[in-house]
Design an enzyme around this catalytic site. Structure first.
Site, short mmCIF file in Angstrom:
data_model
loop_
_atom_site.label_atom_id
_atom_site.label_comp_id
_atom_site.label_asym_id
_atom_site.label_seq_id
_atom_site.Cartn_x
_atom_site.Cartn_y
_atom_site.Cartn_z
N ARG A 253 0.86 -1.19 0.00
CA ARG A 253 0.00 0.00 0.00
C ARG A 253 0.89 1.23 0.00
NH1 ARG A 253 -2.61 0.90 5.36
NH2 ARG A 253 -1.21 2.67 5.39
N HIS A 257 -3.85 4.65 4.45
CA HIS A 257 -4.97 3.70 4.44
C HIS A 257 -6.18 4.32 3.73
CE1 HIS A 257 -7.94 0.78 5.62
NE2 HIS A 257 -8.64 1.74 6.19
N TYR A 266 3.29 5.43 11.37
CA TYR A 266 3.57 4.04 11.76
C TYR A 266 4.38 3.25 10.71
CZ TYR A 266 -0.65 3.42 8.89
OH TYR A 266 -1.57 3.47 7.88
C1 LIG Z 1 -16.04 -5.40 10.34
C2 LIG Z 1 -15.14 -4.21 10.28
N1 LIG Z 1 -14.24 -4.02 11.27
C3 LIG Z 1 -13.42 -2.95 11.22
C4 LIG Z 1 -13.50 -2.05 10.20
C5 LIG Z 1 -12.58 -0.85 10.16
N2 LIG Z 1 -11.55 -1.04 9.15
C6 LIG Z 1 -11.69 -0.49 7.92
S1 LIG Z 1 -10.42 -0.88 6.93
C7 LIG Z 1 -9.67 -1.79 8.12
C8 LIG Z 1 -8.36 -2.47 7.85
C9 LIG Z 1 -8.44 -3.41 6.72
O1 LIG Z 1 -7.16 -3.84 6.35
P1 LIG Z 1 -6.97 -4.92 5.22
O2 LIG Z 1 -8.05 -5.94 5.32
O3 LIG Z 1 -5.57 -5.40 5.28
O4 LIG Z 1 -7.25 -4.11 3.87
P2 LIG Z 1 -6.54 -2.79 3.32
O5 LIG Z 1 -7.40 -1.65 3.79
O6 LIG Z 1 -5.16 -2.74 3.85
O7 LIG Z 1 -6.59 -2.89 1.84
C10 LIG Z 1 -10.41 -1.77 9.29
C11 LIG Z 1 -10.02 -2.47 10.53
C12 LIG Z 1 -14.46 -2.29 9.19
N3 LIG Z 1 -14.60 -1.47 8.14
N4 LIG Z 1 -15.27 -3.37 9.25
#
Ligand SMILES: Cc1ncc(C[n+]2csc(CCOP(=O)(O)OP(=O)(O)O)c2C)c(N)n1
Length: 356
Positions: A253, A257, A266
């Site tokens: 990435r 985020h 971080y």
């Molecule tokens: C069920 C749920 N828990 C928490 C969140 C908050 N949240 C949004 S994105 C994220 C991290 C996701 O990381 P990853 O799956 O590695 O995907 P990336 O965003 O890095 O592509 C979190 C915890 C959410 N949207 N839905």
């Protein structure tokens, strides 16, 4: 006594320096690669514009796809029109090829749910509740199997999302029922501020499929050729009754985020610098240049063309009239409860427009 052995394969065609480490898969000629390259540029430019719009207050929070272009673009290119995409929130490259205009994506992130009402009626909207899309995809795949259709479902997720219960449940049912679904994990090394190492002690994300009884593999997610070929094979397998596949696409990435994040707090700078050395566009350009089908003047013309396309979409987005504020109430009940009637009246009193 060993009673079972498992292996996870890693696939790459195009090395970061733009040279091939194995012959091109059949079906991907220079014209197809030029198209993938065009789409990746278009996506990267769209992404930059979306962030700019957010920074000047014309878009809500936006999830960038910088660095992950090869995955969405190659995946979308490998799918057939009547396959079904159940996406997460960094799949614009695939969505765009499947009929979702960029102005619709902007409208969605602009907080207008009509952005999810796009031309492709069978694909699903962007999913933010992490891993809920995985189970939805298995539901769609069950329907396809029940109807005996030759179609595949593609669903995507980040590596962090694969720690969710929903993800494991989806894998399990996909394996148990031999469903026509391809799980694509965008392993971009970070789940907001949680690193891949903190996320799980699993050696690979791909091996999670093994526990569910089907094959998982890793692919260089910055190599559009490898992603395309592995997707093509997994889709073919799904459509022809061979069941599910998990593809873990290794990428990085390069962005925050979302626009609500500051990754500098971080993410080690050296790690980011190294990731830029292996990003997906540069290597494909190097390859195409060595093939003598690309040069600086073509690059310049392409960027100009992309800019014109995106300008059009931005103009459309900015000219969309907001939905009537009462929309958030009007479709919830056949008859409004008293409390909602009052809230509706208050909305109108403070300047909201009624629906129709
Ligand atoms: C069920 C749920 N828990 C928490 C969140 C908050 N949240 C949004 S994105 C994220 C991290 C996701 O990381 P990853 O799956 O590695 O995907 P990336 O965003 O890095 O592509 C979190 C915890 C959410 N949207 N839905």
């Amino acid at each position: 006594m060993t009673i079972a052995n498992f292996a996870i394969e890693y696939y790459q065609y195009l090395k970061p320096d733009g040279t091939l480490c194995q012959p091109l898969p059949k079906g991907l000629d220079n014209n197809a690669l030029l198209e993938l390259y065009r789409l990746m540029h278009l996506l990267r430019m769209f992404d930059g514009r979306a962030i700019n719009l957010q920074r000047v207050g014309k878009l809500g929070t936006y999830a960038s796809t910088l660095g992950q272009e090869a995955i969405g673009v190659a995946m979308g290119h490998a799918m057939y029109a009547d396959d079904v995409l159940v996406p997460y929130y960094r799949d614009y490259g695939a969505q765009y090829q499947r009929g979702v205009a960029f102005h619709k994506i902007l409208q969605y992130w602009g907080g207008d749910e009509r952005g999810s009402d796009f031309d492709n009626a069978e694909d699903f909207p962007i999913c933010v509740p992490i891993a809920s899309q995985s189970v939805i995809a298995t539901g769609v795949a069950t329907a396809i199997k029940y109807r005996q259709q030759k179609r595949a479902v593609v669903t995507t997720i980040g590596e962090g999302g694969t720690s969710e219960g929903d993800f494991y449940e989806a894998l399990n049912v996909a394996g148990a029922w031999n469903l026509p679904v391809v799980f694509v994990v965008n392993n971009n090394q970070w789940a907001i501020s949680v690193s891949r190492e903190q996320q799980t002690h699993c050696q690979t994300i791909a091996q999670k499929a093994i526990a569910a009884g089907f094959s998982g593999e890793q692919v260089d997610g910055n190599d559009a050729i490898a992603v395309h070929e592995r997707m093509r094979l997994a889709l073919e397998k799904a459509r022809s009754g061979g069941g599910p596949t998990l593809i873990e696409a290794i990428t990085y990435r390069l962005c925050d985020h979302t626009t609500a994040d500051d990754a500098n707090r971080y993410r080690p700078k050296e790690e980011l610098d190294m990731a830029w050395q292996v990003e997906p566009l540069v290597r494909l350009r190097a390859y195409l240049t060595a093939q003598k089908v690309w040069d600086d003047s073509k690059e310049e013309a392409l960027l100009l063309e992309c800019r014109k396309d995106i300008d059009k979409d931005v103009d459309i987005y900015l000219s969309i009239k907001p939905a009537p504020v009462t929309d958030m109430i009007d479709y919830m009940y056949a008859e409004w409860p008293e409390a909602l009637k009052e809230q509706r009246a208050t909305l109108l009193q403070f300047g909201g427009s009624p629906h129709d």
